[in-house]
Design a protein around this motif. Structure first.
Motif, PDB file in Angstrom:
ATOM      1  N   ILE A   1       7.480   1.117   5.807  1.00 29.26           N
ATOM      2  CA  ILE A   1       7.302   0.609   7.164  1.00 29.26           C
ATOM      3  C   ILE A   1       7.322  -0.913   7.122  1.00 29.26           C
ATOM      4  O   ILE A   1       6.629  -1.529   6.318  1.00 29.26           O
ATOM      5  CB  ILE A   1       5.972   1.091   7.769  1.00 29.26           C
ATOM      6  CG1 ILE A   1       6.003   2.613   7.983  1.00 29.26           C
ATOM      7  CG2 ILE A   1       5.695   0.383   9.103  1.00 29.26           C
ATOM      8  CD1 ILE A   1       4.682   3.185   8.473  1.00 29.26           C
ATOM      9  N   GLY A   2       8.104  -1.520   7.985  1.00 29.99           N
ATOM     10  CA  GLY A   2       8.157  -2.977   8.045  1.00 29.99           C
ATOM     11  C   GLY A   2       9.247  -3.418   9.018  1.00 29.99           C
ATOM     12  O   GLY A   2      10.385  -2.970   8.876  1.00 29.99           O
TER      13      GLY A   2
ATOM     14  N   LEU B   1       3.554   0.388   2.935  1.00 29.04           N
ATOM     15  CA  LEU B   1       3.311  -0.601   3.984  1.00 29.04           C
ATOM     16  C   LEU B   1       2.856  -1.887   3.306  1.00 29.04           C
ATOM     17  O   LEU B   1       1.898  -1.870   2.521  1.00 29.04           O
ATOM     18  CB  LEU B   1       2.230  -0.116   4.956  1.00 29.04           C
ATOM     19  CG  LEU B   1       1.810  -1.082   6.068  1.00 29.04           C
ATOM     20  CD1 LEU B   1       2.940  -1.255   7.090  1.00 29.04           C
ATOM     21  CD2 LEU B   1       0.540  -0.589   6.769  1.00 29.04           C
ATOM     22  N   ASP B   2       3.543  -2.988   3.572  1.00 29.33           N
ATOM     23  CA  ASP B   2       3.188  -4.277   2.986  1.00 29.33           C
ATOM     24  C   ASP B   2       2.231  -4.997   3.930  1.00 29.33           C
ATOM     25  O   ASP B   2       2.648  -5.610   4.917  1.00 29.33           O
ATOM     26  CB  ASP B   2       4.442  -5.111   2.730  1.00 29.33           C
ATOM     27  CG  ASP B   2       5.351  -4.463   1.698  1.00 29.33           C
ATOM     28  OD1 ASP B   2       4.832  -3.705   0.850  1.00 29.33           O
ATOM     29  OD2 ASP B   2       6.575  -4.701   1.733  1.00 29.33           O
ATOM     30  N   THR B   3       0.941  -4.910   3.639  1.00 28.19           N
ATOM     31  CA  THR B   3      -0.093  -5.367   4.554  1.00 28.19           C
ATOM     32  C   THR B   3      -0.572  -6.776   4.211  1.00 28.19           C
ATOM     33  O   THR B   3      -0.874  -7.073   3.055  1.00 28.19           O
ATOM     34  CB  THR B   3      -1.322  -4.428   4.502  1.00 28.19           C
ATOM     35  OG1 THR B   3      -1.820  -4.389   3.161  1.00 28.19           O
ATOM     36  CG2 THR B   3      -0.943  -3.032   4.917  1.00 28.19           C
TER      37      THR B   3
ATOM     38  N   VAL C   1       4.354  -6.736   7.033  1.00 27.55           N
ATOM     39  CA  VAL C   1       5.442  -7.714   7.050  1.00 27.55           C
ATOM     40  C   VAL C   1       6.776  -6.978   6.962  1.00 27.55           C
ATOM     41  O   VAL C   1       6.840  -5.800   6.567  1.00 27.55           O
ATOM     42  CB  VAL C   1       5.292  -8.735   5.905  1.00 27.55           C
ATOM     43  CG1 VAL C   1       3.988  -9.495   6.040  1.00 27.55           C
ATOM     44  CG2 VAL C   1       5.386  -8.063   4.543  1.00 27.55           C
ATOM     45  N   THR C   2       7.849  -7.662   7.310  1.00 30.26           N
ATOM     46  CA  THR C   2       9.147  -7.001   7.385  1.00 30.26           C
ATOM     47  C   THR C   2       9.678  -6.666   5.994  1.00 30.26           C
ATOM     48  O   THR C   2       9.963  -5.506   5.684  1.00 30.26           O
ATOM     49  CB  THR C   2      10.155  -7.874   8.145  1.00 30.26           C
ATOM     50  OG1 THR C   2       9.594  -8.289   9.383  1.00 30.26           O
ATOM     51  CG2 THR C   2      11.445  -7.107   8.416  1.00 30.26           C
ATOM     52  N   THR C   3       9.854  -7.699   5.160  1.00 27.66           N
ATOM     53  CA  THR C   3      10.332  -7.484   3.797  1.00 27.66           C
ATOM     54  C   THR C   3       9.768  -8.576   2.890  1.00 27.66           C
ATOM     55  O   THR C   3       9.412  -9.659   3.365  1.00 27.66           O
ATOM     56  CB  THR C   3      11.868  -7.545   3.677  1.00 27.66           C
ATOM     57  OG1 THR C   3      12.293  -8.907   3.720  1.00 27.66           O
ATOM     58  CG2 THR C   3      12.564  -6.759   4.774  1.00 27.66           C
TER      59      THR C   3
ATOM     60  N   MET D   1       0.843  -1.190   0.000  1.00 28.61           N
ATOM     61  CA  MET D   1       0.000   0.000   0.000  1.00 28.61           C
ATOM     62  C   MET D   1       0.881   1.244   0.000  1.00 28.61           C
ATOM     63  O   MET D   1       1.908   1.283   0.685  1.00 28.61           O
ATOM     64  CB  MET D   1      -0.911   0.005   1.230  1.00 28.61           C
ATOM     65  CG  MET D   1      -1.701  -1.293   1.425  1.00 28.61           C
ATOM     66  SD  MET D   1      -2.884  -1.641   0.123  1.00 28.61           S
ATOM     67  CE  MET D   1      -4.204  -0.525   0.594  1.00 28.61           C
ATOM     68  N   GLN D   2       0.474   2.245  -0.760  1.00 30.19           N
ATOM     69  CA  GLN D   2       1.261   3.472  -0.875  1.00 30.19           C
ATOM     70  C   GLN D   2       0.426   4.686  -0.494  1.00 30.19           C
ATOM     71  O   GLN D   2      -0.740   4.799  -0.856  1.00 30.19           O
ATOM     72  CB  GLN D   2       1.773   3.671  -2.300  1.00 30.19           C
ATOM     73  CG  GLN D   2       2.563   4.968  -2.486  1.00 30.19           C
ATOM     74  CD  GLN D   2       3.101   5.146  -3.898  1.00 30.19           C
ATOM     75  OE1 GLN D   2       2.946   4.263  -4.744  1.00 30.19           O
ATOM     76  NE2 GLN D   2       3.736   6.269  -4.156  1.00 30.19           N
TER      77      GLN D   2
END
Length: 284
Positions: free
Chosen positions: A206-207, A235-237, A278-280, A131-132
């Motif tokens: 963010i992660g 943000l990777d949701t 998630v982290t990466t 998400m951006q």
């Protein structure tokens, strides 16, 4: 041509090529990710070579009890010729040999490759959606502290609860991000969440973002967003956490990319309701 293909580990300088290729694919790696990734597992980055030239990259990172595959990129002019298939299966089997017997392997694969990865024994669990939005100014909530102020043992235990496996070597560097910020949420002296924002080639990302509840996640997100004020923010949701998607949408974020989370072997039992980012996509 496949008969001339050779596989080997990368040097640190060669790993920079993998990061560069990832950037060209639009994956937007962090500015300082490469050093942290490399230090986590120097034997975990491999190349496919044709006549001595690198034509494919990949990671096969071992956490001993768990493995993660990423950075799978073949040079564009050599795709769809069977070379990537040979390389990918070699990576999977080489990583299996590096892990404890029966250890699971995870990956975040692009959507259009999901069926192909399934043929290699990986099962789909959910989608992680990138998400951006734009970083916004915020006054940090009173329950937040810089993560470096919390005992590392407590941070590591909280991280393992949400990641599923110990990754202390990675974590020590990750929670002290250059050009970034790591914050923890504290209640009654105990850690109830933490998040990291880091500078990427475009904007900030963010992660992870882990929290015991949605309110804590919102507090952490707001403070981390402030660090990226006015800049693109990602943000990777996990799609299997509705509260994570709601948080992203409440902050004006829109889906721009995504990956299918898949596992080879047993699927780790993770508290996805408490995982907001998630982290990466590269190391899990």
């Amino acid at each position: 041509m496949a008969d001339r293909l050779e596989f080997r580990t990368m040097t640190r300088d060669e790993f920079a090529l993998a990061v560069d290729w990832a950037a060209r694919e639009g994956w937007n790696p962090g500015k300082h990710d490469a050093d942290i990734f490399w230090e986590t597992d120097p034997e975990g980055y491999v190349a496919a070579c044709l006549d001595g030239e690198i034509v494919g990259t990949g990671s096969i990172v071992s956490y001993s009890d768990f493995g993660f595959m990423g950075f799978f990129i073949m040079r564009p002019d050599l795709r769809n010729q069977g070379l990537g298939t040979k390389f990918w299966f070699w990576r999977r089997d080489t990583l299996k040999a590096r892990l404890k017997p029966g250890a699971a392997i995870g990956m975040d694969g692009v959507f259009d490759m999901q069926a192909w990865y399934a043929k290699g024994g990986f099962q789909f669990t959910h989608r992680n959606l990138r998400m951006q939005g734009v970083g916004k100014s915020a006054q940090p909530a009173s329950n937040l502290v810089e993560l470096s102020a919390a005992p590392f043992s407590e941070v590591a235990a909280y991280d393992q609860k949400h990641f599923g496996f110990a990754r202390e070597k990675f974590l020590r560097r990750w929670i002290e991000p250059a050009e970034g910020l790591a914050l923890g949420a504290v209640k009654d002296g105990a850690l109830t969440g933490y998040g990291v924002v880091r500078a990427c080639q475009t904007g900030y990302k963010i992660g992870p973002l882990f929290a015991d509840d949605a309110a804590t996640a919102a507090d952490l997100f707001a403070a981390l967003s402030d660090r990226a004020c006015g800049e693109p923010l990602f943000l990777d949701t996990p799609e299997n956490n509705p509260a994570a998607l709601a948080l992203a949408k409440a902050n004006g974020m829109q889906e721009v990319f995504g990956c299918a989370r898949m596992y080879y072997g047993s699927v780790p039992a993770l508290p996805w309701d408490n995982i907001y980012g998630v982290t990466t996509f590269e190391l899990g």
